[in-house]
Write a protein that holds these residues in place. Structure first.
Motif, short mmCIF file in Angstrom:
data_model
loop_
_atom_site.label_atom_id
_atom_site.label_comp_id
_atom_site.label_asym_id
_atom_site.label_seq_id
_atom_site.Cartn_x
_atom_site.Cartn_y
_atom_site.Cartn_z
N VAL A 133 9.19 7.77 -3.83
CA VAL A 133 8.45 8.46 -2.77
C VAL A 133 9.11 9.80 -2.45
O VAL A 133 10.34 9.90 -2.41
CB VAL A 133 8.41 7.59 -1.49
N SER B 177 -0.94 12.98 0.83
CA SER B 177 -1.60 12.22 -0.24
C SER B 177 -2.41 13.14 -1.15
O SER B 177 -2.59 12.85 -2.34
CB SER B 177 -2.52 11.16 0.37
N TYR C 298 11.95 2.85 -0.34
CA TYR C 298 10.92 3.82 -0.71
C TYR C 298 11.46 4.89 -1.67
O TYR C 298 10.73 5.36 -2.55
CB TYR C 298 10.33 4.47 0.54
N GLY D 127 0.82 -1.20 0.00
CA GLY D 127 0.00 0.00 0.00
C GLY D 127 0.85 1.25 0.00
O GLY D 127 2.00 1.25 -0.44
N SER D 128 0.30 2.34 0.52
CA SER D 128 1.00 3.62 0.53
C SER D 128 2.29 3.54 1.34
O SER D 128 2.26 3.09 2.50
CB SER D 128 0.10 4.71 1.13
#
Length: 440
Positions: A371, A435, A366, A331-332
């Motif tokens: 990210v 987000s 990440y 997921g995130s």
């Protein structure tokens, strides 16, 4: 492996339970660590293993001793500074001045602001609690507020909206820089929003808890060791607050050059300036020094005992597997990073510990995924300050037991609400805002 997980979870749960029951941490922390070691098949003594493998005794005592070696000067000077602030009447003088300016109803606000300024100025969280406590006692006494809320007030002003905010010089905001290539001001737009939420909501919640207790008939409970305020001449408020300002200025200006050693210089400067400016107002300077020294030994002993537990827990196979599982949460990435750091911080009882363990694994993975490093920095920083404040956390134990002389049963629940639940909500808000594209 199943037994190792039972040992890790059971040892932590038992430590939290016994801490809440008020048992001596120098006894229960190593016993809980021993449970983890036995069920994780970690040898008890170094003589029972070949080479440099982990053992209960070595891991526990190395973690215990390293913490004492790193922090004892700061604990000692912080405790002495707090005691001489009370014995000289400086704490009472400042509190009377604050009450005169802000009003008796804003006593809690004054303590929160004092902690916030010192924390954001770079003073260690432990030292902030030692330094502000004498003033907090005096303010709570004058406002007739239940003293069991002093630990929650000190913690709220220190470890919520300041410790993990953009620009904070506290280590929790600086560790991610090494792994993410960011700056202390990473994600500052989101950080400001979260900090405002934590400050306003936390202050309202704290005041609500105190008001409810007062409505139930609770009031300030005086103790023999409290500094006497009646029929004694107090120093000038300006001369009383100067030592606090000196601690703040020296800590801030020397932070980059000396890092945490700057606190030694800052606190020594605070003690010396307090003595020079207010020496004629001391009731018993030598006794204040002795009590400060004893208090420092108790405080660092309790804290190091819990740190030792973390040293054994990190050596277990269950801990290693837990880290791998949490750092691979789908997921995130922001959600996965927040959960991983917060849970590891809870297991080790340390926000910085959670970051140091998780970031070497999370950061490369990440960042390769693309990210935003600033969003990851701020999310991890805020989330590290949540579950780390469970009952066995070193700062929590020191503040409640050694500094405020309270019990977890009386004082922890308000502190836990403000330092565990609120930061968890703050981390969720940060993830939501990032987000939505804010600050990216």
């Amino acid at each position: 492996m199943v037994l190792s997980f039972i040992g890790l979870i059971g040892g932590l749960a038992l430590l939290v339970y016994l801490t809440l029951k008020g048992l001596n941490l120098l006894v229960v922390a190593p016993l809980c660590a021993l449970l983890v070691a036995v069920l994780s098949n970690i040898p008890i003594f170094p003589q029972l293993t070949d080479g440099d493998g982990a053992t209960f005794l070595q891991n526990y005592m190395n973690s215990f001793a390293n913490f004492v070696a790193d922090w004892f000067p700061m604990f000692l000077l912080g405790a002495i500074f707090g005691k001489v602030m009370g014995d000289s009447g400086a704490a009472q003088s400042v509190s009377k001045w604050v009450i005169g300016k802000l009003g008796i109803k804003r006593a809690v606000l004054a303590i929160v602001l004092a902690c916030a300024v010192l924390t954001y100025g770079g003073v260690s969280l432990f030292v902030v609690a030692f330094s502000v406590y004498p003033m907090a006692v005096s303010l709570f006494k004058q406002a007739n507020l239940p003293r069991r809320f002093i630990p929650a007030t000190l913690a709220f002003g220190s470890v919520t909206f300041t410790m993990t905010s953009a620009g904070s010089p506290e280590i929790q905001n600086w560790i991610p820089i090494e792994y993410l290539g960011t700056s202390p001001y990473a994600g500052w737009e989101v950080s400001i929003i979260v900090a405002i939420f934590l400050a306003l909501t936390g202050y309202w919640w704290l005041q609500t808890l105190i008001s409810k207790a007062q409505a139930n008939g609770e009031a300030f409970e005086e103790r023999e060791e409290d500094p006497a305020t009646s029929n004694r001449e107090l120093p000038n408020p300006l001369f009383s607050i100067i030592p606090l300002v000196i601690v703040l200025i020296l800590s801030f200006t020397l932070h980059d050059a000396l890092e945490k050693s700057a606190l030694i210089v800052a606190l020594l400067g605070g003690v010396l300036s307090l003595y020079i400016l207010n020496r004629k107002y001391f009731q018993d300077f030598s006794t204040a020094l002795s009590e400060g020294t004893t208090g420092a030994l108790v405080a660092i002993g309790n804290t190091a005992a819990v740190v030792g537990f973390g040293g054994v827990a990190k050596a277990s196979k269950a801990f290693e597997q837990s880290v791998e599982a949490m750092t691979s949460i789908p997921g995130s990435p922001l959600v996965g990073g927040a959960i991983a750091v917060s849970v590891i911080a809870g297991l080790t009882g340390s926000a910085s510990g959670g970051q140091v363990i998780a970031l070497p694994i999370l950061a490369p993975h990440y960042l390769d995924m693309g990210v935003n490093p600033e969003a990851l920095h701020r999310t991890i920083t805020i989330s590290s300050g949540a579950l780390d404040s469970l009952p066995h956390n070193g700062y929590v134990v020191t503040t409640i037991r050694a500094i405020c002389d309270e019990t977890h049963q009386r004082a922890y629940w308000a502190m836990g609400a403000l330092t565990v639940i609120l930061p968890l909500i703050g981390a969720a808000i940060a993830i939501l805002l990032f987000s939505l594209g804010l600050g990216i």
